[in-house]
Design an enzyme around this catalytic site. Structure first.
Site, mmCIF file in Angstrom:
data_model
loop_
_atom_site.group_PDB
_atom_site.id
_atom_site.type_symbol
_atom_site.label_atom_id
_atom_site.label_comp_id
_atom_site.label_asym_id
_atom_site.label_seq_id
_atom_site.Cartn_x
_atom_site.Cartn_y
_atom_site.Cartn_z
ATOM 1 N N GLN A 179 69.022 18.580 -37.519
ATOM 2 C CA GLN A 179 68.143 18.172 -36.413
ATOM 3 C C GLN A 179 67.469 16.818 -36.656
ATOM 4 O O GLN A 179 66.922 16.224 -35.731
ATOM 5 C CB GLN A 179 67.050 19.228 -36.184
ATOM 6 C CG GLN A 179 67.563 20.526 -35.595
ATOM 7 C CD GLN A 179 67.956 20.412 -34.125
ATOM 8 O OE1 GLN A 179 67.417 19.598 -33.374
ATOM 9 N NE2 GLN A 179 68.910 21.223 -33.705
ATOM 10 N N THR A 237 93.940 18.683 -42.468
ATOM 11 C CA THR A 237 94.086 17.318 -41.964
ATOM 12 C C THR A 237 92.774 16.872 -41.326
ATOM 13 O O THR A 237 92.204 17.590 -40.510
ATOM 14 C CB THR A 237 95.236 17.260 -40.926
ATOM 15 O OG1 THR A 237 96.402 17.754 -41.570
ATOM 16 C CG2 THR A 237 95.463 15.849 -40.425
ATOM 17 N N CYS A 324 72.214 30.189 -30.471
ATOM 18 C CA CYS A 324 73.007 31.145 -31.244
ATOM 19 C C CYS A 324 72.495 32.571 -31.056
ATOM 20 O O CYS A 324 73.252 33.513 -31.182
ATOM 21 C CB CYS A 324 72.951 30.804 -32.718
ATOM 22 S SG CYS A 324 72.911 29.057 -33.020
#
Ligand SMILES: *Cc1c(COP(=O)(O)O)cnc(C)c1O
Length: 400
Positions: A179, A237, A324
């Site tokens: 944050q 990758t 969340c």
């Protein structure tokens, strides 16, 4: 009106970040591990991005590992320090009760494996102090992980001082700076930080891309096994385009930081002032020592979800608790950690404004929240009980 006031959940990508990404999807799409030129072009870009990110954070490029976001960086930092600790027989970890779940759930897992975890109490102001950390360190402590700024209530910790206490005790110090980076000054050298996590999408970069900084000499353990990418520390990758977007967004937000701050702080304070006029409301977290764009309130007798839905009808995107945990019925662990009772924690509102907001929009938010809170109370039997004296108000000060 359409107002996005949920920048703590994620931010809109900046045009500069988007422009930085496109060539690495369209033209230089090669695998950076390949030897031909489009692969090597991607590799050069990757190393250039690493150098630019290092410069913004005050470290060297070799200390930067690109990850798949903030959560992954938190997991890897904590597991790395915990494993290194165990090898020396040190299995005590210090953190705080109001960390992000990426930290708390990793610690919970480690506690299940025999680590001893101390969670410091952030108190009513929502700030963990260096004195608290110092008092909690034991000869068995292998890691202190304290967030730079809280994602729900926006409070900022004294990171430099906490880092100094850890240095003195010879304990590794990690900070979840997801944050903070791009919003307030962060410099790992000046602030005595050994490990740091950040995520691009919290400062106008792409989602699913982050950084783990680890001070030279400290061990890093893989949590994703695979090829030799990121010096063997993170298989898979590299997401070259996103990494280019991250570097561009980081440079841009650091360049704009001071101007954005000067604009946001008065608007944030205007919002706080306006919402404080709502009866039986209370600001969560320290009023001064908080992120420039964060406002978090509890309103007595209100259900946070209803508040969000009605604000959405008025064109305002906000959040209650963190993204969340929305969808779950548990009140925010952050609000509980600063001592808000369950009933009050359920009636919370987080507004995280961005530098593109106007004063008119702030005033519209104040007006809308005031109206919606009054409406929800007017139809709430619970509120009527409070008004008639059948129940006691939790927020003590009487407003008239
Ligand atoms: C958003 C956030 C995270 C998680 O970052 P992701 O990139 O979404 O995984 C971790 N910590 C804090 C403080 C956050 O705000």
């Amino acid at each position: 009106m359409n107002i996005y006031a949920d920048n703590g959940a994620t931010t809109k990508m900046s045009q500069r970040a988007i422009d930085a990404m496109i060539p690495y999807m369209a033209e230089f799409f090669g695998n950076p591990s390949s030897l031909y030129s489009i692969g090597q072009k991607a590799k050069e870009a990757l190393e250039d991005a690493r150098e630019r990110v290092a410069k913004c954070l005050g470290c060297t490029p070799a200390e930067i590992t690109f990850t798949g976001g903030g959560s992954e960086a938190d997991n890897q930092a904590i597991v790395s320090a915990a494993m290194a600790g165990a090898r020396k027989g040190k299995m005590h970890i210090i953190s705080s009760a109001f960390e992000h779940h990426a930290v708390l759930h990793t610690l919970k897992k480690l506690a299940g494996e025999g680590y001893d975890v101390t969670l410091l109490d952030p108190g009513e102001r929502g700030i963990v102090t260096a004195e608290q950390v110092k008092a909690a360190i034991t000869p068995d402590t292998c890691l202190v992980t304290i967030m730079f700024a809280n994602n729900e209530i926006g409070t900022i910790m004294p990171i430099k001082e906490i880092g100094a206490v850890c240095r003195e005790a010879g304990v590794t110090f990690h900070t979840d700076a997801v944050q903070a980076v791009g919003h307030i000054p962060v410099n790992v050298k000046e602030q005595n930080i050994d490990m740091l996590s950040l995520a691009a999408h919290k400062f106008h970069g792409p989602k699913g891309c982050g950084v783990l900084y680890v001070k030279k000499g400290l061990p890093i353990y893989n949590i994703i096994e695979g090829g030799a990418q990121e010096r063997g520390k993170r298989g898979g990758t590299e997401n070259v385009a996103a990494i280019m977007g991250l570097a561009a967004a980081l440079e841009e937000s650091c360049e704009n930081m001071q101007a954005d701050c000067e604009k946001l702080v008065p608007l944030r304070d205007r919002l706080i002032e306006g919402l404080s006029k709502i009866p039986y409301s209370i600001l969560n977290g320290d009023a001064v020592n908080r992120l420039p764009g964060n406002v978090n309130y509890c309103f007595e007798g209100i259900e946070g979800e209803s508040l969000l839905l009605l604000l959405d009808d008025k064109g305002i995107c906000a959040s209650s608790g963190s993204a969340c945990t929305s969808g779950s019925l548990d009140p925010s662990h952050v609000l509980l950690s600063i001592g808000r009772p369950h009933e009050l924690a359920h009636g919370s509102l987080r507004l995280t404004i961005g530098a593109d907001i106007t004063e008119e929009e702030v005033d519209y938010i104040i007006k809308s929240v005031t109206e919606v809170v009054a409406y929800l109370r007017s139809i709430s039997p619970f509120w009527h009980d409070l008004e008639s004296g059948k129940r006691q108000h939790m927020i003590k000060e009487f407003w008239r």
